[in-house]
Design a protein around this motif. Structure first.
Motif: not given
Length: 392
Positions: A53-62, A359-367, A377-386
């Motif tokens: 859910s948190l990853i999806n809120i960073t998606k650029v709306p298209e 599978l996890s690495f492939y998922f990150l690659y596709k992101l 990607l660095l932001e996704l991997l380092s973000n806290s919930i806040v």
């Protein structure tokens, strides 16, 4: 018991500080320790649902995310009845939109998090319920959850074909409960169909208990196969017979009798390969689950995927319909692939662990290199919930 509670608390703290690391730590823990109850599996379900859910809120709306987002924001421009009339589509989804808009003061992040979390929660719970019922190994449960979470095709649908994704998650949850636990949660049918009407083609299959029973119900199964493989021809005959007497039905039959491509494009070859792999696995490994108590349920559940596969393969020239149905079929993937690893030994455990990491690495690659754009990607991997919750 106290030790487990401490571990539970530590995992929640780790996840709060870094959701990706929290998931990684919990998955590794589940590979190391054989827990007798589902407490830690349920925690993983919650972690994964929140993370995605948190990853999806960073998606650029298209595309659909943009269009549905604009419709969601229209909730502030109308009163409730006028909003539903204005949308002119399945009402339950838009009832959800309208209520959430006014509860969250029009927050787009709350909207994306809500439909992503609840959809994935239904999917993950279905996987756990299924594998527990068939007395699956620990590694099968983990692999099923990881495939559902990190298979890029499934994730890409979560914030694209939003209404169908929600309806698909409701369908798979309903199917597992009805087929394996005899829990007829009929209200889920109403919610699913009035979220995306295409699910009306799926729910009846759950009630066809003869599916796959070619020994005792051969005539019914063969009849259904004939209908599925020649439905376009049947639709064209019915269309000629009706001759416009019932405009709405005639419109549906006309659509069904002709080839369509529309905006979803041609049916990809890779989808056919995925379908064939799923069909082969269910045939080869269905024999593992032949205990007297669950044999019929397993056969029925996988027969739905089989009949759906046959329908798709015979109707790839109708790419709009075949793709829509394929997106329902893909939800069976996390249930089917783990069937190959019934025996929990050193080799299988290691191989499944490698599959989960890969599978996890492939998922990150596709992101980063996929169709849609997310936060770096660095932001996704380092973000806290806040940090995530602040949104773009």
């Amino acid at each position: 018991m106290k030790n487990n509670q401490s571990i539970y608390l530590i995992l929640i703290i780790l996840f709060s500080l870094n959701p990706f690391f929290g998931v990684f730590a919990l998955v590794n823990l589940l590979f190391i320790i054989k827990y007798k109850n589902d407490k830690f599996y349920n925690l993983l379900i919650i972690f994964l649902s929140i993370l995605l859910s948190l990853i999806n809120i960073t998606k650029v709306p298209e595309s659909d995310l943009l269009n549905h987002g604009l419709r969601y924001l229209q909730s502030g421009d109308f009163n409730f009845p006028a909003y539903l009339i204005h949308q002119r589509k399945e009402p339950i989804y838009y009832i959800f939109d309208y209520i959430l808009y006014h509860l969250s003061n029009g927050s787009l992040n709350a909207w994306v998090i809500s439909f992503t979390f609840f959809s994935y929660f239904f999917i993950f719970k279905s996987i756990l319920l299924f594998f527990r019922k068939i007395k699956a190994s620990r590694i099968q449960i983990i692999l099923g959850l990881m495939i559902a979470a990190f298979f890029p095709l499934i994730f890409s649908l979560s914030a694209h074909l939003i209404r169908q994704f929600i309806a698909s998650s409701i369908f798979i949850y309903f199917a597992v409960n009805k087929i394996f636990y005899n829990k007829n949660k009929w209200w889920l049918i109403i919610i699913g169909v009035f979220t995306h009407s295409s699910s009306a083609l799926m729910f009846p299959l759950v009630y066809l208990s003869f599916l796959g029973d070619f020994k005792n119900k051969k005539a019914l199964n063969i009849s259904l196969l004939i209908i599925l493989t020649s439905y376009q021809f049947i639709a064209s005959i019915l269309y000629e017979i009706l001759d416009g007497k019932y405009p709405m039905l005639s419109y549906i039959l006309k659509r069904a009798s002709g080839d369509t491509t529309y905006d979803l494009g041609e049916f990809p070859i890779i989808n056919i390969i995925i379908i064939l792999i799923m069909m082969v696995i269910t045939v080869l490994y269905n024999s593992f689950y032949v205990n007297s108590s669950e044999k019929k349920s397993v056969r029925h559940f996988f027969a739905i995927s089989w009949f759906l596969s046959i329908f798709i393969l015979f109707n790839t020239h109708q790419s709009e319909l075949s793709l829509r149905m394929f997106y329902y079929l893909i939800f069976f993937l996390p249930f089917i692939i783990p069937l190959m690893f019934k025996k929990e030994n050193v080799i299988n455990t290691f191989f499944v662990y490698v599959m989960c990491i890969g599978l996890s690495f492939y998922f990150l690659y596709k992101l980063v290199y996929g169709t849609w754009t997310y936060a770096p990607l660095l932001e996704l991997l380092s973000n806290s919930i806040v940090s995530f919750s602040k949104g773009p």
